[in-house]
Scaffold this active site. Structure first.
Site, mmCIF file in Angstrom:
data_model
loop_
_atom_site.group_PDB
_atom_site.id
_atom_site.type_symbol
_atom_site.label_atom_id
_atom_site.label_comp_id
_atom_site.label_asym_id
_atom_site.label_seq_id
_atom_site.Cartn_x
_atom_site.Cartn_y
_atom_site.Cartn_z
ATOM 1 N N ARG A 101 -21.333 -4.337 -5.818
ATOM 2 C CA ARG A 101 -22.479 -3.462 -6.054
ATOM 3 C C ARG A 101 -22.308 -2.687 -7.365
ATOM 4 O O ARG A 101 -21.195 -2.269 -7.704
ATOM 5 C CB ARG A 101 -22.571 -2.476 -4.876
ATOM 6 N N THR A 387 -34.472 -9.820 -6.837
ATOM 7 C CA THR A 387 -33.253 -10.219 -6.135
ATOM 8 C C THR A 387 -33.317 -11.695 -5.804
ATOM 9 O O THR A 387 -34.385 -12.289 -5.762
ATOM 10 C CB THR A 387 -33.115 -9.389 -4.834
ATOM 11 N N ASP A 427 -31.901 2.733 -6.401
ATOM 12 C CA ASP A 427 -31.711 2.601 -4.944
ATOM 13 C C ASP A 427 -31.041 3.845 -4.355
ATOM 14 O O ASP A 427 -30.907 3.972 -3.143
ATOM 15 C CB ASP A 427 -30.870 1.357 -4.602
ATOM 16 N N SER A 451 -27.809 -0.274 -0.353
ATOM 17 C CA SER A 451 -28.559 -1.521 -0.491
ATOM 18 C C SER A 451 -29.155 -1.922 0.849
ATOM 19 O O SER A 451 -28.756 -1.414 1.897
ATOM 20 C CB SER A 451 -27.610 -2.623 -0.962
ATOM 21 N N SER A 452 -30.108 -2.850 0.778
ATOM 22 C CA SER A 452 -30.651 -3.459 1.993
ATOM 23 C C SER A 452 -30.229 -4.915 2.114
ATOM 24 O O SER A 452 -30.641 -5.613 3.042
ATOM 25 C CB SER A 452 -32.186 -3.432 1.954
ATOM 26 N N GLY A 473 -35.994 -9.054 -1.326
ATOM 27 C CA GLY A 473 -37.219 -8.349 -0.931
ATOM 28 C C GLY A 473 -37.003 -6.893 -0.574
ATOM 29 O O GLY A 473 -37.666 -6.353 0.321
ATOM 30 N N GLY A 474 -36.055 -6.252 -1.253
ATOM 31 C CA GLY A 474 -35.858 -4.818 -1.072
ATOM 32 C C GLY A 474 -35.628 -4.457 0.378
ATOM 33 O O GLY A 474 -34.916 -5.157 1.103
HETATM 34 N N1 GLU Z 1 -31.964 -3.489 -4.874
HETATM 35 C C1 GLU Z 1 -32.333 -3.888 -3.566
HETATM 36 C C2 GLU Z 1 -31.188 -3.682 -2.591
HETATM 37 O O1 GLU Z 1 -30.065 -3.760 -2.960
HETATM 38 C C3 GLU Z 1 -32.796 -5.288 -3.494
HETATM 39 C C4 GLU Z 1 -34.072 -5.441 -4.247
HETATM 40 C C5 GLU Z 1 -34.877 -6.662 -3.845
HETATM 41 O O2 GLU Z 1 -34.522 -7.375 -2.957
HETATM 42 O O3 GLU Z 1 -35.902 -6.883 -4.459
HETATM 43 O O4 GLU Z 1 -31.430 -3.420 -1.463
#
Ligand code: GLU
Length: 568
Positions: A101, A387, A427, A451-452, A473-474
């Site tokens: 990360r 991502t 984030d 993060s997700s 997808g965040g």
């Molecule tokens: N930055 C996001 C995360 O680490 C992922 C962003 C995305 O999937 O578009 O959770």
């Protein structure tokens, strides 16, 4: 107040200095599967990984080659200017995770994303420029993974990506759409503008051939000299200089921040859902804890009998998400700075008790976090699509699930060495305190933002690997993965159909239904069950997976993406 969470900076681990030294050839392992396979969001990147498998590379080697190729052909989404998480299942069943990360510069403070008026900055203002850039982690992750599990020489993994960057690649429709939609980052840097836009500033059309000689040179250098050339060489100094020049206040990135970066081995986070063992990435990702919470809270309900067309099944899924995200938002953050009660959050007794709050015929008036002994964390920003997730299984039985990201489309917009630098620091929570208490995911020097991302491995009741999966997808990522797992485990769908299932996203009191999906027809029934706020929206969905069936592998990519699974 934040200090009470500060458990101390982890000392940076030395980068693998011998990254450029060819790994000794290993004795050929017995094959567990008829072929190896890669599934990625871009066919050229999947092919790069498959090429490495054909050359005798391990799943780890192929995953690194895929990550590098994605840097070239999917520049909006991920790459060496960003970070990622790697989850590996060995043929012997041992599971290992590496955290690559991005990290905040040492000088970052909790007020980084507040304006002069003390209010959170508008999201795009925060994204563009140096303030949002974390020290990239993907190459340190790759070097660490390769040192442990690589079979081919480090330099060999770079060959497909170098070829793509030097000889050119064809811009896809999706790539063009991103350039057109996001010129504020795509064309922010003169280098990005020259690469991807014409003299009038118009995005190159789909079908255009793009050559990126600067990136080819960067990759050649790192192939030859190892990851240290990125972190401790002129490139690291160039990155620090460019980022600092575009960071308005204090808290600037320094060359020492980059030189001191370390990828970290973290304990895998595993739980059992209906006799399937599900393992994934723990903090600083909220991926595994959130996926496990959504699923295990649903265990008391017969999802199999309800089936994918039942409004009650989707209602239960929505309610479980509300509870899971309440915990995620409060507790999940960088475990080196904040005590994250991982085992408590995934304890089956606890999750079953949480599940008993869910009723099949009505909605919970309020979904509160279950253990309120830590500071309150904030909500989360809009889901973005910067991502890429990819999965690899090799013939010998090694499986890798790797999510790589630069956060939003084209990251911060700043380029160095032919690639975009991430905006991962957005984030973090923009708000350092809430109700007088420090927010777990607040900014701090040297800290990693929550993060997700949820790279996941699934083992069947007999203990054998059955699925490798993950998504981009965040904040929707844990939901995409949980939905794929319900489709695969409860509804017994072939993996391609499980990835094609629609998505209902309900992290708070609003239920978002994937626009144009068959779930739109269920809206009246969901409203009757008490969901007061239901909206339809296009969700950033992009899942990749490989399922195992005996000696065969069944790869799939989200039908909403340009992804593909390619055999060795
Ligand atoms: N930055 C996001 C995360 O680490 C992922 C962003 C995305 O999937 O578009 O959770």
């Amino acid at each position: 107040m934040l200090q009470r969470f500060l458990l101390g900076l982890a000392a940076p681990l030395a980068l693998s200095a011998c990254a450029s030294v060819p790994a000794p050839p290993s004795a050929s392992s017995p094959s567990l599967y008829d072929t190896g396979m890669v599934s990625a969001a871009d066919p050229r990147a999947a092919e790069a990984g498959a090429e490495i498998l054909r050359k005798g590379g391990s799943a780890t080697d192929a995953a690194i080659a895929t990550m590098l190729a994605l840097t070239v052909v999917e520049p909006q989404s991920s790459g060496i200017g960003g970070g990622g998480f790697y989850v590996r299942g060995g043929a012997d069943g041992a599971i290992e995770t590496i955290d690559g990360r991005e990290t905040a510069p040492a000088a970052a403070t909790p007020r980084r994303f507040l304006g002069a008026d003390g209010k959170p900055l508008p999201f795009r203002t925060a994204v563009i420029g140096g303030r949002s850039v974390g020290v990239p982690g993907n190459l340190a992750l790759a070097a660490k993974a390769h040192a442990e599990h690589g079979k081919l020489a480090w330099a060999a993994l770079f060959a497909p990506a170098i070829r793509l960057a030097r000889d050119g690649w064809v811009l896809s429709q999706r790539g063009h759409d991103f350039l057109q939609r996001q010129p504020d980052t795509g064309a922010h840097d003169a280098a990005g503008k020259a690469l991807f836009y014409d003299a009038a500033g118009v995005a190159l059309p789909a079908g255009a051939r793009v050559r990126n000689p600067a990136l080819a040179r960067t990759l050649e250098t790192i192939a030859r000299q190892g990851a240290g050339a990125f972190y401790q060489g002129p490139l690291g100094r160039e990155i620090a200089g460019k980022v600092a020049a575009e960071t308005p206040d204090d808290g600037r990135m320094s060359a020492a921040d980059i030189a001191g970066y370390a990828a970290k081995e973290r304990p895998p986070v595993c739980g059992v859902y209906r006799a399937y063992r599900i393992c994934g990435m723990g903090p600083p990702s909220s991926g595994a804890t959130t996926v496990l919470a959504i699923l295990i809270q649903l265990e008391p309900f017969d999802m199999a009998a309800l089936g994918p067309d039942s409004p009650v099944a989707w209602h239960l899924f929505a309610e479980s998400q509300r509870l899971a995200y309440a915990d995620r938002d409060l507790y999940l953050a960088d475990p080196d700075f904040v005590p994250v009660p991982v085992q408590s959050l995934i304890d089956p007794e606890y999750l079953h008790a949480r599940g008993r709050l869910i009723a099949p015929d009505r909605t919970l008036p309020q979904a509160l976090p279950g253990r309120r002994d830590l500071a309150r964390a904030p909500g989360f920003g809009p889901p973005e699509n910067g991502t890429s997730h990819f999965v690899v299984v090799d013939r010998a039985g090694e499986a890798v699930s790797y999510t790589s990201t630069i956060e939003s489309a084209f990251g911060s917009g700043i380029m160095a060495g032919g690639f975009y630098l991430n905006n991962e620091l957005t984030d973090f929570s923009f708000v350092p305190e809430q109700n007088g208490a420090a927010v777990a995911n607040g900014v701090w020097g040297g800290k990693r933002p929550r993060s997700s991302m949820a790279p996941t491995l699934v083992y069947g009741p007999d203990g054998k690997l059955v699925l490798v999966v993950g998504a981009a997808g965040g904040a929707t990522i844990p939901v995409q993965v949980a939905r794929a797992l319900i489709g695969f485990i409860d509804w017994r769908l072939p993996i391609a159909d499980a990835l094609a299932l629609p998505v209902l996203y309900s992290p708070g009191d609003t239920v978002t239904i994937e626009q144009g999906s068959k779930l739109e027809a269920l809206i009246p029934a969901l409203a009757k069950l008490g969901h007061a706020a239901i909206r339809k929206a296009e969700l950033p969905l992009k899942t990749n997976a490989i399922a195992v069936k005996g000696r065969a592998l069944d790869g799939a990519a989200d039908p909403r993406s340009e992804g593909r699974a390619i055999s060795q």
